[in-house]
Design a protein around this motif. Structure first.
Motif, PDB file in Angstrom:
ATOM      1  N   ASP A 100      67.628  77.767  11.069  1.00  0.00           N
ATOM      2  CA  ASP A 100      67.873  78.050  12.477  1.00  0.00           C
ATOM      3  C   ASP A 100      69.251  78.697  12.603  1.00  0.00           C
ATOM      4  O   ASP A 100      70.279  78.024  12.495  1.00  0.00           O
ATOM      5  CB  ASP A 100      67.810  76.726  13.251  1.00  0.00           C
ATOM      6  N   THR A 101      69.293  80.015  12.826  1.00  0.00           N
ATOM      7  CA  THR A 101      70.570  80.730  12.846  1.00  0.00           C
ATOM      8  C   THR A 101      71.362  80.479  14.133  1.00  0.00           C
ATOM      9  O   THR A 101      72.574  80.726  14.161  1.00  0.00           O
ATOM     10  CB  THR A 101      70.352  82.245  12.682  1.00  0.00           C
ATOM     11  N   ALA A 102      70.707  80.002  15.184  1.00  0.00           N
ATOM     12  CA  ALA A 102      71.427  79.693  16.425  1.00  0.00           C
ATOM     13  C   ALA A 102      72.179  78.371  16.286  1.00  0.00           C
ATOM     14  O   ALA A 102      73.361  78.279  16.644  1.00  0.00           O
ATOM     15  CB  ALA A 102      70.453  79.642  17.596  1.00  0.00           C
ATOM     16  N   ASN A 103      71.515  77.357  15.771  1.00  0.00           N
ATOM     17  CA  ASN A 103      72.154  76.050  15.571  1.00  0.00           C
ATOM     18  C   ASN A 103      72.921  75.972  14.262  1.00  0.00           C
ATOM     19  O   ASN A 103      73.687  75.036  14.036  1.00  0.00           O
ATOM     20  CB  ASN A 103      71.111  74.941  15.626  1.00  0.00           C
ATOM     21  N   PRO A 229      67.727  68.891  15.893  1.00  0.00           N
ATOM     22  CA  PRO A 229      69.005  69.245  16.524  1.00  0.00           C
ATOM     23  C   PRO A 229      69.434  68.215  17.570  1.00  0.00           C
ATOM     24  O   PRO A 229      68.610  67.703  18.335  1.00  0.00           O
ATOM     25  CB  PRO A 229      68.712  70.598  17.189  1.00  0.00           C
ATOM     26  N   GLY A 230      70.739  67.919  17.572  1.00  0.00           N
ATOM     27  CA  GLY A 230      71.302  67.029  18.576  1.00  0.00           C
ATOM     28  C   GLY A 230      72.084  67.818  19.608  1.00  0.00           C
ATOM     29  O   GLY A 230      71.931  69.038  19.726  1.00  0.00           O
ATOM     30  N   THR A 231      72.952  67.132  20.333  1.00  0.00           N
ATOM     31  CA  THR A 231      73.715  67.791  21.400  1.00  0.00           C
ATOM     32  C   THR A 231      75.155  68.127  21.006  1.00  0.00           C
ATOM     33  O   THR A 231      75.784  68.980  21.637  1.00  0.00           O
ATOM     34  CB  THR A 231      73.744  66.896  22.656  1.00  0.00           C
ATOM     35  N   GLY A 232      75.677  67.462  19.959  1.00  0.00           N
ATOM     36  CA  GLY A 232      77.054  67.717  19.550  1.00  0.00           C
ATOM     37  C   GLY A 232      77.166  68.884  18.581  1.00  0.00           C
ATOM     38  O   GLY A 232      76.175  69.346  18.009  1.00  0.00           O
ATOM     39  N   VAL A 238      78.420  74.503  14.771  1.00  0.00           N
ATOM     40  CA  VAL A 238      77.288  73.983  14.008  1.00  0.00           C
ATOM     41  C   VAL A 238      76.714  72.738  14.688  1.00  0.00           C
ATOM     42  O   VAL A 238      77.432  71.757  14.919  1.00  0.00           O
ATOM     43  CB  VAL A 238      77.727  73.639  12.564  1.00  0.00           C
ATOM     44  N   CYS A 239      75.425  72.785  14.980  1.00  0.00           N
ATOM     45  CA  CYS A 239      74.764  71.675  15.654  1.00  0.00           C
ATOM     46  C   CYS A 239      74.729  70.434  14.760  1.00  0.00           C
ATOM     47  O   CYS A 239      74.424  70.518  13.573  1.00  0.00           O
ATOM     48  CB  CYS A 239      73.342  72.091  16.030  1.00  0.00           C
ATOM     49  N   ILE A 240      75.059  69.285  15.347  1.00  0.00           N
ATOM     50  CA  ILE A 240      74.971  68.013  14.626  1.00  0.00           C
ATOM     51  C   ILE A 240      73.592  67.412  14.888  1.00  0.00           C
ATOM     52  O   ILE A 240      73.227  67.162  16.046  1.00  0.00           O
ATOM     53  CB  ILE A 240      76.057  67.026  15.111  1.00  0.00           C
TER      54      ILE A 240
END
Length: 300
Positions: A100-103, A229-232, A238-240
């Motif tokens: 996932d290149t966005a996250n 994917p989480g919210t942080g 980088v998505c946590i």
């Protein structure tokens, strides 16, 4: 009395004194290793590459279970931000990743499990140049060799974050040292709570390996490991992940399901839940907010 080179004093400028004994051999070997270190790194790196492909079920299908003779990969989400990667070492495919290149995290990595070797971990992590441009080299690269990295995580994102670069295709499950080396790309890692990575999740990886060694010997074992994917975010880039999950499917020589199970855990050091593939699919579909199938709806 015969004087050995070990007994010859020499001047140590850092300590402003003469030092003795002195081993010319030790100094020579140390100097050689300092010289060879970058050379060895480049040699190892030259063996690793990745290929962004249109359909990894066509390019590297061997990492996906085929119960009943039907190739059954995990769901590939639609959209340009999702890239299918066939990870390569020494011109041989090692595992497949949906990224996932966005996250800037993988959705999952899929691989075959062939046993345990207790491979040695390395410390260098690489990036995938083709994620920054499809005409770029397939060779895994250091960050310094690629400019303006926008579509993937970099090592600085993890610096002083308290999160590990959590493998999806893990070192623990590698059959050979060279297979292990191929897993050290940031496209195969996501931010993982350090205690979770070293604790309950590592216990889960070991339990899966032990189960397959005992119950799937002589058969074919397929594993898919992913994140939600989480919210942080790390470094505001980088998505946590909120959750890590993994699943295995063991097929006998007639491609019939011999054993299968799934595991799901929050990204904190709490116990990981084991469940049926059907239940894992149901939970993941809820967490992703869209239908998700781990083994193409099979291996239940």
């Amino acid at each position: 009395m015969q004087i050995s080179s070990r007994d010859i004093p020499f001047y140590c400028p850092l300590s402003d004194r003469f030092c003795c004994p002195f081993s010319i051999k030790s100094l020579f070997l140390s100097s050689i290793m300092v010289f060879l270190a970058p050379v060895l790194l480049l040699l190892a790196l030259s063996r690793c590459s990745s290929e962004v492909v249109t359909d990894f079920t066509q390019t590297c299908p061997q990492f996906f279970a085929n119960p009943g003779g039907t190739l059954s990969p995990p769901t590939v989400f639609p959209g340009k931000k999702y890239k299918q990667i066939c990870q390569i070492l020494d011109n041989a495919y090692e595992y497949a990743t949906l990224y996932d290149t966005a996250n800037k995290i993988p959705v999952y990595s899929a691989y075959r499990f062939n046993g345990l070797m207790q491979c040695t971990r390395q410390s260098n992590w690489y990036i995938e140049p083709q994620l920054e441009g499809i005409t770029n080299s397939k060779k895994m690269a250091t960050e310094s060799s690629v400019t303006n990295i926008q579509n993937q995580a970099v090592n600085d994102d993890y610096a002083n974050s308290g999160y590990h670069r959590g493998h999806l295709s893990p070192v623990l499950h590698a059959t050979l040292q060279i297979c292990s080396d191929a897993t050290f790309t940031l496209t195969n890692a996501a931010p993982q709570n350090s205690s979770f990575n070293s604790g309950k999740w590592r216990t889960t990886e070991k339990a899966v390996a032990d189960t397959l060694v005992q119950n799937c010997k002589g058969n074919s074992a397929y594993i898919v490991t992913g994140v939600v994917p989480g919210t942080g975010k790390l470094n505001n880039r980088v998505c946590i992940p909120s959750h890590f999950w993994t699943a295995y499917c063991c097929l006998d020589n007639n491609q019939q399901v011999k054993a299968a199970s799934g595991f799901l855990g929050q990204n904190e050091n709490n116990p990981v839940q084991e469940m049926s593939i059907k239940n894992l699919v149901r939970k993941l579909s809820g967490l992703y907010g869209q239908v998700f199938r781990v083994f193409g709806g099979k291996c239940n």
